[in-house]
Design a protein around this motif. Structure first.
Motif, short mmCIF file in Angstrom:
data_model
loop_
_atom_site.label_atom_id
_atom_site.label_comp_id
_atom_site.label_asym_id
_atom_site.label_seq_id
_atom_site.Cartn_x
_atom_site.Cartn_y
_atom_site.Cartn_z
N ARG A 7 3.54 -10.49 12.08
CA ARG A 7 4.04 -9.15 11.75
C ARG A 7 4.82 -9.25 10.45
O ARG A 7 5.73 -10.08 10.32
N ILE A 8 4.42 -8.43 9.49
CA ILE A 8 5.02 -8.44 8.17
C ILE A 8 5.59 -7.06 7.88
O ILE A 8 4.95 -6.04 8.15
N LEU A 9 6.80 -7.03 7.32
CA LEU A 9 7.40 -5.79 6.85
C LEU A 9 7.34 -5.78 5.33
O LEU A 9 7.83 -6.70 4.68
N ALA A 10 6.70 -4.76 4.77
CA ALA A 10 6.69 -4.55 3.32
C ALA A 10 7.68 -3.42 3.04
O ALA A 10 7.50 -2.29 3.50
N TYR A 11 8.76 -3.75 2.33
CA TYR A 11 9.84 -2.78 2.09
C TYR A 11 10.10 -2.68 0.59
O TYR A 11 10.12 -3.67 -0.11
N GLY A 12 10.28 -1.46 0.11
CA GLY A 12 10.58 -1.31 -1.30
C GLY A 12 10.51 0.12 -1.78
O GLY A 12 10.76 1.06 -1.03
N ASP A 13 10.13 0.24 -3.04
CA ASP A 13 10.12 1.54 -3.71
C ASP A 13 8.71 2.13 -3.75
O ASP A 13 7.89 1.85 -2.87
N SER A 14 8.43 2.95 -4.74
CA SER A 14 7.13 3.62 -4.83
C SER A 14 5.96 2.65 -4.98
O SER A 14 4.85 2.97 -4.58
N LEU A 15 6.22 1.46 -5.53
CA LEU A 15 5.14 0.47 -5.64
C LEU A 15 4.71 0.02 -4.24
O LEU A 15 3.53 -0.19 -3.99
N THR A 16 5.65 -0.10 -3.33
CA THR A 16 5.34 -0.44 -1.94
C THR A 16 4.66 0.73 -1.24
O THR A 16 3.72 0.54 -0.46
N ALA A 17 5.14 1.95 -1.54
CA ALA A 17 4.55 3.15 -0.93
C ALA A 17 3.13 3.40 -1.41
O ALA A 17 2.36 4.07 -0.74
N GLY A 18 2.78 2.84 -2.57
CA GLY A 18 1.45 3.07 -3.12
C GLY A 18 1.34 4.43 -3.79
O GLY A 18 0.27 5.03 -3.84
N TYR A 19 2.44 4.90 -4.34
CA TYR A 19 2.53 6.20 -5.00
C TYR A 19 1.51 6.31 -6.13
O TYR A 19 1.41 5.44 -6.98
N TYR A 20 0.71 7.39 -6.11
CA TYR A 20 -0.14 7.70 -7.25
C TYR A 20 -0.49 9.18 -7.25
O TYR A 20 -0.12 9.91 -6.33
N GLU A 21 -1.14 9.62 -8.31
CA GLU A 21 -1.44 11.05 -8.52
C GLU A 21 -0.18 11.90 -8.39
O GLU A 21 -0.14 12.90 -7.67
N ASP A 22 0.87 11.46 -9.11
CA ASP A 22 2.16 12.17 -9.13
C ASP A 22 2.74 12.40 -7.74
O ASP A 22 3.40 13.41 -7.49
N GLY A 23 2.48 11.51 -6.83
CA GLY A 23 3.03 11.61 -5.48
C GLY A 23 2.23 12.48 -4.54
O GLY A 23 2.64 12.71 -3.41
N ASP A 24 1.07 12.93 -5.00
CA ASP A 24 0.20 13.69 -4.10
C ASP A 24 -0.54 12.78 -3.14
O ASP A 24 -0.99 13.21 -2.09
N ARG A 25 -0.70 11.51 -3.54
CA ARG A 25 -1.43 10.55 -2.71
C ARG A 25 -0.67 9.23 -2.68
O ARG A 25 0.06 8.89 -3.60
N PHE A 26 -0.91 8.49 -1.62
CA PHE A 26 -0.28 7.18 -1.44
C PHE A 26 -1.30 6.20 -0.91
O PHE A 26 -2.12 6.55 -0.07
N SER A 27 -1.26 4.98 -1.43
CA SER A 27 -2.14 3.93 -0.96
C SER A 27 -1.34 2.62 -0.93
O SER A 27 -1.39 1.83 -1.88
N PRO A 28 -0.57 2.40 0.13
CA PRO A 28 0.27 1.20 0.21
C PRO A 28 -0.55 -0.08 0.22
O PRO A 28 -1.67 -0.10 0.74
N TYR A 29 0.01 -1.13 -0.33
CA TYR A 29 -0.71 -2.41 -0.39
C TYR A 29 -0.79 -3.11 0.96
O TYR A 29 -1.53 -4.07 1.12
N GLY A 30 -0.07 -2.62 1.95
CA GLY A 30 -0.04 -3.28 3.26
C GLY A 30 -1.39 -3.43 3.91
O GLY A 30 -1.71 -4.48 4.49
N ALA A 31 -2.22 -2.39 3.85
CA ALA A 31 -3.55 -2.46 4.48
C ALA A 31 -4.42 -3.51 3.79
O ALA A 31 -5.12 -4.28 4.45
N THR A 32 -4.36 -3.56 2.47
CA THR A 32 -5.13 -4.55 1.71
C THR A 32 -4.64 -5.95 2.02
O THR A 32 -5.44 -6.88 2.20
N LEU A 33 -3.32 -6.12 2.13
CA LEU A 33 -2.76 -7.42 2.46
C LEU A 33 -3.27 -7.90 3.81
O LEU A 33 -3.69 -9.05 3.95
#
Length: 127
Positions: A7-33
């Protein structure tokens, strides 16, 4: 042999949240990891990305049950997540980029804040 469950916790800012398209969409790196760790590890990655928060702000909010970020999404303080959602085998922290974009805090304060986030994990016996 079966994959080791982690079990891994990824914690942080918008880079962790996967912020893109001015915050209309998110794609966190957790699933890829989690996918990249397979098949050696059966990884559950729990993600909390707080867009627009600085490391200084994250430290001040370590124990909060609810934090609203700059994208209008909510998360929790780092220690609160560890205590309520744990146990975790590993915590990944990505913080400090918003601090660097702002001229409010010195580099020394930014570094000490990132170290304090790590220290909060170490106090709870996490690495």
């Amino acid at each position: 042999s079966p994959a080791k469950r982690v079990r891994i916790l990824a914690y942080g800012d918008s880079l962790t949240a996967g912020y893109y398209e001015d915050g209309d969409r998110f794609s966190p790196y957790g699933a890829t990891l989690a996918k990249l760790l397979a098949p050696d590890f059966d990884a559950e990655v729990w993600v909390c990305g707080l867009s627009s928060l600085t490391a200084v702000q994250m430290v001040k909010r370590l124990s909060l049950k609810k934090i609203k970020d700059g994208a209008g999404r909510t998360g929790k303080g780092l220690q609160r997540i560890i205590l309520e959602e744990g146990p975790f085998d590993l915590v990944l922290i990505m913080a400090g980029t918003n601090d660097l974009a702002s001229s409010q805090n010195s580099r020394a304060i930014i570094v000490s804040s990132v170290l304090a986030l790590h220290g909060a994990c170490h106090e709870l016996r996490l690495r």
